[in-house]
Design an enzyme around this catalytic site. Structure first.
Site, mmCIF file in Angstrom:
data_model
loop_
_atom_site.group_PDB
_atom_site.id
_atom_site.type_symbol
_atom_site.label_atom_id
_atom_site.label_comp_id
_atom_site.label_asym_id
_atom_site.label_seq_id
_atom_site.Cartn_x
_atom_site.Cartn_y
_atom_site.Cartn_z
ATOM 1 C CB THR A 1 -0.978 0.185 1.245
ATOM 2 O OG1 THR A 1 0.015 0.334 2.675
ATOM 3 C CG2 THR A 1 -1.750 -1.177 1.327
ATOM 4 C CE LYS B 1 12.651 -17.610 6.664
ATOM 5 N NZ LYS B 1 12.429 -16.316 7.158
ATOM 6 C CE LYS C 1 11.990 -17.323 1.493
ATOM 7 N NZ LYS C 1 10.901 -16.257 2.435
ATOM 8 C CG ASP D 1 8.871 -17.860 4.901
ATOM 9 O OD1 ASP D 1 7.818 -18.290 5.093
ATOM 10 O OD2 ASP D 1 9.451 -17.030 4.805
ATOM 11 N N PRO D 2 7.279 -21.103 3.656
ATOM 12 C CG PRO D 2 4.852 -22.281 3.823
ATOM 13 C CD PRO D 2 6.200 -21.787 4.870
ATOM 14 C CG ASN D 3 7.432 -16.143 1.318
ATOM 15 O OD1 ASN D 3 8.486 -16.700 0.886
ATOM 16 N ND2 ASN D 3 7.176 -15.463 2.309
ATOM 17 C CG HIS E 1 11.373 -10.338 6.893
ATOM 18 N ND1 HIS E 1 11.722 -9.271 6.032
ATOM 19 C CD2 HIS E 1 11.135 -11.354 5.904
ATOM 20 C CE1 HIS E 1 11.602 -9.488 4.973
ATOM 21 N NE2 HIS E 1 11.266 -10.875 4.660
ATOM 22 C CB SER E 2 16.918 -10.789 6.314
ATOM 23 O OG SER E 2 17.637 -10.685 5.013
ATOM 24 C CG HIS F 1 18.095 -12.721 1.825
ATOM 25 N ND1 HIS F 1 17.077 -12.818 2.882
ATOM 26 C CD2 HIS F 1 17.459 -13.266 0.713
ATOM 27 C CE1 HIS F 1 15.976 -13.304 2.418
ATOM 28 N NE2 HIS F 1 16.262 -13.534 1.188
ATOM 29 N NE ARG G 1 12.544 -10.196 -5.360
ATOM 30 C CZ ARG G 1 12.921 -10.869 -4.210
ATOM 31 N NH1 ARG G 1 13.580 -9.947 -3.333
ATOM 32 N NH2 ARG G 1 12.658 -12.248 -3.779
#
Length: 432
Positions: free
Chosen positions: A111, A199, A201, A229-231, A328-329, A357, A411
């Site tokens: 947003t 962790k 991804k 973490d599967p988003n 978080h990164s 990362h 991106r």
């Protein structure tokens, strides 16, 4: 007000940095990703630096804010929010994103307010860096003082290809597309950086394949904390299935399902703690998620929340409600990692090792790269952030941005995936 502490100039430098072919549920990282470097120059001649996302949606509010900042005190970081609201204007949620997920950060709906906060975060960090250099104090002292001398970080494991299908920088990591590849990757992170937690991804392959990878990690590194973490790629039913399979193995399961409603359903059906950096990324999102028990761990991110002071405010709220805290990164450079480490050092209730990362990034804009020892970063006591810009490298990465035809300035993990699979579309959630 000491006029030396007034802002004289603000410089915005978008750059493109190399990024490996790391896979996620939306696609694959592009060969290069945009970041924005912010420099705040005081009338006293001191320069402070900050960093944030560099996509066009972030550059749009950054430019009018930079123009409005001269004359603003570097001490007045609270006033940055009011100033940004006044001069940046609004912009609609980007089109072409039917799931309402920011592909750049995988943080939920993007947003105008969130964009402004991410821009303000970089300016706030630059102001604190300049103020610290002026006073001879480290940023953590400006935040109330450190409560730890080192900050724990976690190895961030990814399924990945050996190389990008359409060029980009090459590395020697090779592919990691199965449990053996993930374990080999983890061993290299341990050998090179001493990480003690991991962790993965997820959301890339069928859930059973990712369950097998986590179990392989548990066998290879017994007793080490593990996260997956599967988003938000899974349904409630799939999330509960994975939680059953990995009960007693995972430290926490991060955003298995998309949105607070689904997360609350999952949380009601499992004892595995659920973490998020997608459904709780602003203060208005806290009440509903906490009241419903949808999350047990919040992964803060100073870019999301509007800077280091607001990260500390978030930490206090989590502490009051008994909700765990980590960090978080996303693809970041050394400026952001320094800022992250300073604020992490001041938070008493940092319950879990932070994401980063950074070991994947081979390029930087600072003169000396950060070095992890035993999975930790030492907290700098040098004035400001304790980092200095490498102006030659900054100029080179900016030239790369200038030379790009616009393809890589935004991106887009799905677009990068289409280089290998022209039929690829961003999967709808739940994907499984």
């Amino acid at each position: 007000m000491d006029t030396a502490l007034l802002i004289d100039d603000v410089r915005l430098t978008p750059v493109l940095i190399s990024d490996p072919p790391l896979l996620n549920t939306q696609g694959v990282h592009q060969p290069y990703t945009p970041r924005l470097i912010v420099e705040v120059v005081t009338r006293g001649g001191v320069t402070g630096v900050g960093e944030t996302y560099g996509d066009g949606a972030y550059l749009a509010p950054a430019r009018p804010l930079a123009e409005a900042l001269p004359g603003h005190p570097v001490t007045d970081v609270n006033g940055l929010f009011t100033l940004a609201e006044r001069v940046c204007g609004g912009s609609p949620t980007p089109e072409g994103d039917p799931q309402g997920v920011d592909a750049g950060g995988l943080r939920g709906v993007r947003t105008a307010d969130k964009l402004r906060l991410s821009v303000v975060s970089a300016v706030e960090v630059a102001c604190l860096d300049a103020l610290g250099k002026t006073l001879g104090l480290p940023v953590h002292a400006l935040l109330g003082g450190k409560v730890r001398d080192t900050v724990d970080y976690s190895a961030y494991l990814f399924y990945r290809w050996a190389e990008h299908p359409a060029g980009g920088e090459k590395d020697d990591w090779g592919a990691a597309l199965d449990p053996a590849g993930i374990v080999a990757q983890a061993r290299r992170f341990v050998a090179g950086h001493g990480f003690r937690s991991f962790k993965l991804k997820g959301g890339v392959f069928e859930p059973d394949q990712e369950i097998a990878a986590v179990r392989a990690l548990a066998e290879a590194f017994p007793g080490r904390p593990l996260r997956l973490d599967p988003n938000g790629a899974w349904s409630v039913e799939t999330s509960l299935y994975v939680a059953r399979q990995l009960g007693g193995v995972l430290e926490y399961l991060e955003d298995p399902a998309s949105g607070t409603d689904r997360m609350a359903e999952v949380a009601a059906g499992t004892d595995v703690p659920l973490a998020t950096n997608m459904c709780v990324t602003t203060f208005p999102e806290i009440a509903g998620a906490f009241a419903r028990g949808a999350v047990q761990v919040v992964l803060s991110d100073h870019h999301y929340w509007g800077g280091l002071h607001r990260t500390r405010e978030l930490a206090a709220v989590c502490r009051a409600f008994g909700v765990g805290l980590s960090m978080h990164s996303n693809t970041h450079l050394g400026i952001s990692l320094a800022a992250m480490t300073h604020v992490a050092a001041t938070v008493p209730n940092l319950d879990y090792a932070c994401d980063s990362h950074y070991p994947w990034q081979t390029e930087d804009v600072i003169t000396a790269r950060h070095v992890f020892r035993d999975g930790r970063l030492a907290v700098s006591d040098a004035p400001g952030l304790g980092v200095e810009l490498d102006r030659e490298r900054l100029a080179a990465l900016h030239r790369r941005w200038l030379d790009d035809d616009g393809t890589l300035r935004e991106r887009d993990d799905a677009a990068a995936m289409r280089q290998a699979d022209p039929e690829w579309v961003t999967p709808a959630v739940p994907r499984w």
